[in-house]
Write a protein that holds these residues in place. Structure first.
Motif, PDB file in Angstrom:
ATOM      1  N   LEU A 153       0.429  -0.938   0.157  1.00  0.00           N
ATOM      2  CA  LEU A 153       0.139  -0.178   0.010  1.00  0.00           C
ATOM      3  C   LEU A 153       1.103   1.197   0.286  1.00  0.00           C
ATOM      4  O   LEU A 153       0.534   1.994  -0.560  1.00  0.00           O
ATOM      5  CB  LEU A 153      -0.865   0.162   1.380  1.00  0.00           C
ATOM      6  CG  LEU A 153      -1.817  -1.059   0.899  1.00  0.00           C
ATOM      7  CD1 LEU A 153      -2.373  -0.718   2.552  1.00  0.00           C
ATOM      8  CD2 LEU A 153      -2.884  -1.240  -0.449  1.00  0.00           C
ATOM      9  N   VAL A 154       1.750   1.404   0.294  1.00  0.00           N
ATOM     10  CA  VAL A 154       2.964   2.549   0.708  1.00  0.00           C
ATOM     11  C   VAL A 154       3.782   2.435  -0.307  1.00  0.00           C
ATOM     12  O   VAL A 154       3.974   3.345  -0.982  1.00  0.00           O
ATOM     13  CB  VAL A 154       3.901   2.130   2.158  1.00  0.00           C
ATOM     14  CG1 VAL A 154       4.770   3.226   1.879  1.00  0.00           C
ATOM     15  CG2 VAL A 154       3.418   2.054   2.703  1.00  0.00           C
ATOM     16  N   HIS A 155       3.986   1.752  -1.120  1.00  0.00           N
ATOM     17  CA  HIS A 155       4.952   1.610  -2.456  1.00  0.00           C
ATOM     18  C   HIS A 155       4.053   1.813  -3.381  1.00  0.00           C
ATOM     19  O   HIS A 155       3.952   2.905  -4.366  1.00  0.00           O
ATOM     20  CB  HIS A 155       4.910   0.010  -2.723  1.00  0.00           C
ATOM     21  CG  HIS A 155       5.791   0.077  -4.420  1.00  0.00           C
ATOM     22  ND1 HIS A 155       7.246   0.340  -4.158  1.00  0.00           N
ATOM     23  CD2 HIS A 155       5.231  -0.686  -5.211  1.00  0.00           C
ATOM     24  CE1 HIS A 155       6.886   0.143  -5.574  1.00  0.00           C
ATOM     25  NE2 HIS A 155       6.145  -0.343  -6.031  1.00  0.00           N
ATOM     26  N   LEU A 156       2.799   1.525  -3.076  1.00  0.00           N
ATOM     27  CA  LEU A 156       1.432   2.241  -4.621  1.00  0.00           C
ATOM     28  C   LEU A 156       1.413   3.727  -4.277  1.00  0.00           C
ATOM     29  O   LEU A 156       0.979   4.433  -5.041  1.00  0.00           O
ATOM     30  CB  LEU A 156       0.093   1.316  -4.381  1.00  0.00           C
ATOM     31  CG  LEU A 156      -0.694   1.235  -5.622  1.00  0.00           C
ATOM     32  CD1 LEU A 156      -0.301   1.218  -6.447  1.00  0.00           C
ATOM     33  CD2 LEU A 156      -1.999   0.675  -4.606  1.00  0.00           C
ATOM     34  N   LEU A 160       2.294   6.465  -7.315  1.00  0.00           N
ATOM     35  CA  LEU A 160       0.831   7.557  -7.367  1.00  0.00           C
ATOM     36  C   LEU A 160       1.491   9.134  -7.300  1.00  0.00           C
ATOM     37  O   LEU A 160       1.062  10.012  -8.252  1.00  0.00           O
ATOM     38  CB  LEU A 160      -0.487   6.963  -7.313  1.00  0.00           C
ATOM     39  CG  LEU A 160      -1.607   5.539  -7.087  1.00  0.00           C
ATOM     40  CD1 LEU A 160      -2.435   5.282  -6.578  1.00  0.00           C
ATOM     41  CD2 LEU A 160      -1.462   5.622  -8.989  1.00  0.00           C
ATOM     42  N   MET A 161       2.121   8.856  -6.221  1.00  0.00           N
ATOM     43  CA  MET A 161       2.589  10.623  -5.574  1.00  0.00           C
ATOM     44  C   MET A 161       3.435  10.439  -6.770  1.00  0.00           C
ATOM     45  O   MET A 161       3.406  11.430  -7.296  1.00  0.00           O
ATOM     46  CB  MET A 161       3.292  10.559  -3.906  1.00  0.00           C
ATOM     47  CG  MET A 161       3.071  11.689  -3.631  1.00  0.00           C
ATOM     48  SD  MET A 161       4.514  12.266  -3.587  1.00  0.00           S
ATOM     49  CE  MET A 161       5.832  10.949  -3.352  1.00  0.00           C
ATOM     50  N   HIS A 162       4.393   9.790  -6.805  1.00  0.00           N
ATOM     51  CA  HIS A 162       5.326  10.427  -8.448  1.00  0.00           C
ATOM     52  C   HIS A 162       4.833  10.703  -8.980  1.00  0.00           C
ATOM     53  O   HIS A 162       5.268  11.316 -10.253  1.00  0.00           O
ATOM     54  CB  HIS A 162       6.627   9.350  -7.713  1.00  0.00           C
ATOM     55  CG  HIS A 162       7.589   9.600  -7.359  1.00  0.00           C
ATOM     56  ND1 HIS A 162       7.867  10.336  -6.748  1.00  0.00           N
ATOM     57  CD2 HIS A 162       7.317   8.433  -6.031  1.00  0.00           C
ATOM     58  CE1 HIS A 162       8.907  10.742  -5.992  1.00  0.00           C
ATOM     59  NE2 HIS A 162       8.672   8.849  -5.743  1.00  0.00           N
ATOM     60  N   GLY A 163       3.679   9.351  -9.725  1.00  0.00           N
ATOM     61  CA  GLY A 163       3.319   9.705 -11.238  1.00  0.00           C
ATOM     62  C   GLY A 163       1.954  11.083 -11.093  1.00  0.00           C
ATOM     63  O   GLY A 163       1.782  11.632 -12.359  1.00  0.00           O
ATOM     64  N   LEU A 164       1.126  11.133 -10.433  1.00  0.00           N
ATOM     65  CA  LEU A 164       0.257  11.773 -10.442  1.00  0.00           C
ATOM     66  C   LEU A 164       0.232  13.575  -9.917  1.00  0.00           C
ATOM     67  O   LEU A 164       0.209  14.490 -10.240  1.00  0.00           O
ATOM     68  CB  LEU A 164      -0.981  11.592  -9.799  1.00  0.00           C
ATOM     69  CG  LEU A 164      -1.421   9.781 -10.290  1.00  0.00           C
ATOM     70  CD1 LEU A 164      -3.195   9.483  -9.855  1.00  0.00           C
ATOM     71  CD2 LEU A 164      -1.728  10.274 -11.784  1.00  0.00           C
ATOM     72  N   LEU A 171       7.573   7.157 -11.413  1.00  0.00           N
ATOM     73  CA  LEU A 171       6.462   6.167 -12.263  1.00  0.00           C
ATOM     74  C   LEU A 171       7.263   5.569 -13.674  1.00  0.00           C
ATOM     75  O   LEU A 171       6.641   4.322 -13.896  1.00  0.00           O
ATOM     76  CB  LEU A 171       4.858   7.061 -11.483  1.00  0.00           C
ATOM     77  CG  LEU A 171       4.072   5.865 -12.060  1.00  0.00           C
ATOM     78  CD1 LEU A 171       4.048   3.800 -11.561  1.00  0.00           C
ATOM     79  CD2 LEU A 171       2.699   6.090 -12.325  1.00  0.00           C
ATOM     80  N   ARG A 172       7.003   6.583 -14.631  1.00  0.00           N
ATOM     81  CA  ARG A 172       7.012   6.024 -16.060  1.00  0.00           C
ATOM     82  C   ARG A 172       8.720   5.589 -16.187  1.00  0.00           C
ATOM     83  O   ARG A 172       8.274   4.543 -16.739  1.00  0.00           O
ATOM     84  CB  ARG A 172       7.143   7.351 -16.547  1.00  0.00           C
ATOM     85  CG  ARG A 172       7.189   7.210 -17.831  1.00  0.00           C
ATOM     86  CD  ARG A 172       7.947   8.853 -18.578  1.00  0.00           C
ATOM     87  NE  ARG A 172       7.343   9.056 -20.101  1.00  0.00           N
ATOM     88  CZ  ARG A 172       6.153   9.215 -21.094  1.00  0.00           C
ATOM     89  NH1 ARG A 172       5.425   9.791 -20.400  1.00  0.00           N
ATOM     90  NH2 ARG A 172       6.030   8.453 -21.961  1.00  0.00           N
ATOM     91  N   SER A 173       9.172   5.643 -15.272  1.00  0.00           N
ATOM     92  CA  SER A 173      11.055   4.477 -15.581  1.00  0.00           C
ATOM     93  C   SER A 173      10.690   3.422 -14.852  1.00  0.00           C
ATOM     94  O   SER A 173      10.934   2.761 -15.900  1.00  0.00           O
ATOM     95  CB  SER A 173      11.448   4.911 -14.142  1.00  0.00           C
ATOM     96  OG  SER A 173      11.665   4.741 -12.825  1.00  0.00           O
ATOM     97  N   MET A 174       9.040   3.216 -14.529  1.00  0.00           N
ATOM     98  CA  MET A 174       8.759   1.903 -14.485  1.00  0.00           C
ATOM     99  C   MET A 174       7.598   1.259 -15.276  1.00  0.00           C
ATOM    100  O   MET A 174       7.592  -0.427 -15.500  1.00  0.00           O
ATOM    101  CB  MET A 174       8.555   1.093 -13.279  1.00  0.00           C
ATOM    102  CG  MET A 174       8.222  -0.284 -12.309  1.00  0.00           C
ATOM    103  SD  MET A 174      10.071  -1.568 -12.582  1.00  0.00           S
ATOM    104  CE  MET A 174      10.756  -1.401 -11.928  1.00  0.00           C
ATOM    105  N   THR A 175       6.471   2.154 -15.915  1.00  0.00           N
ATOM    106  CA  THR A 175       5.649   1.645 -16.561  1.00  0.00           C
ATOM    107  C   THR A 175       6.278   1.971 -18.758  1.00  0.00           C
ATOM    108  O   THR A 175       6.824   0.983 -18.412  1.00  0.00           O
ATOM    109  CB  THR A 175       4.532   2.705 -16.235  1.00  0.00           C
ATOM    110  OG1 THR A 175       4.827   3.942 -16.745  1.00  0.00           O
ATOM    111  CG2 THR A 175       4.292   1.993 -14.863  1.00  0.00           C
TER     112      THR A 175
END
Length: 190
Positions: A153-156, A160-164, A171-175
């Motif tokens: 949950l913390v990781h998610l 989301l904080m980094h991505g949104l 987030l993009r670096s892992m997607t």
């Protein structure tokens, strides 16, 4: 090891998302297992064990890939406590993904239960049959599972904080990756 690219290696991204799917499946199987004593229980148990061993095998592969290919640098403007939390949480996730199946395997070994993977493949016990070990290992398996769930949950939330909110490319670096572009504020490799 830092990586010159702003993205994780494609093989590491593939293993990450495959593991995410398996862990999510395992989460639902685990919750269903503790919620039922009905006829579905043996089928869920038969699914739980090979999934756990698959996650163990993949975490070993993933750790080797991570050590061999490195990780992209975090954004330069990320405060030091968040930088520390990011690194610590990743290592705790790796430790949890390895510990969960190993504790489960040890628990089953102590209980005298074989770990059947299907197609007649049965793993050897990693502990002697000893019922005095079974109960504490079962409790430990549950405690680590709850801590692992909290870490997820913390990781998610961090992803989301980094991505949104920050939109800093983490987030993009892992997607989908950056396609060779570097986000502003991402520190260059030293």
């Amino acid at each position: 090891m830092s990586r010159p690219s702003p993205d994780f290696h494609p093989a590491l991204r593939l293993v990450h998302w495959l593991m995410a799917l398996l862990v999510l499946t395992m989460l639902f199987v685990g919750v269903a297992m503790v919620s039922t004593a009905g006829p579905a229980y043996p089928r869920l148990l038969a699914l739980h064990r090979p999934l756990g061993i698959a996650i163990l095998a993949l975490v070993v592969l993933r750790l080797a890939l991570r050590l061999a290919t490195g990780a992209p640098a975090l954004p330069a403007d990320l405060p030091a406590p968040q930088r520390f939390a990011a690194k610590a949480s990743h290592w705790l996730l790796y430790a949890s993904m390895a510990a969960m199946p190993l504790i489960g395997w040890a628990m089953l070994s102590a209980g005298g239960y074989p770990v059947r993977l299907g197609l007649g493949l049965v793993l050897p016990p990693i502990l002697p049959h000893d019922l005095r070990l079974y109960a504490p290992l079962r409790a430990l398996h549950t405690i680590v599972a709850l801590l692992f769930f909290a870490l997820i949950l913390v990781h998610l939330a961090a992803a989301l904080m980094h991505g949104l909110i920050r939109r800093d490319g983490v987030l993009r670096s892992m997607t989908i990756g950056h396609g060779g572009r570097r986000e502003p504020g991402v520190r260059e490799r030293r």
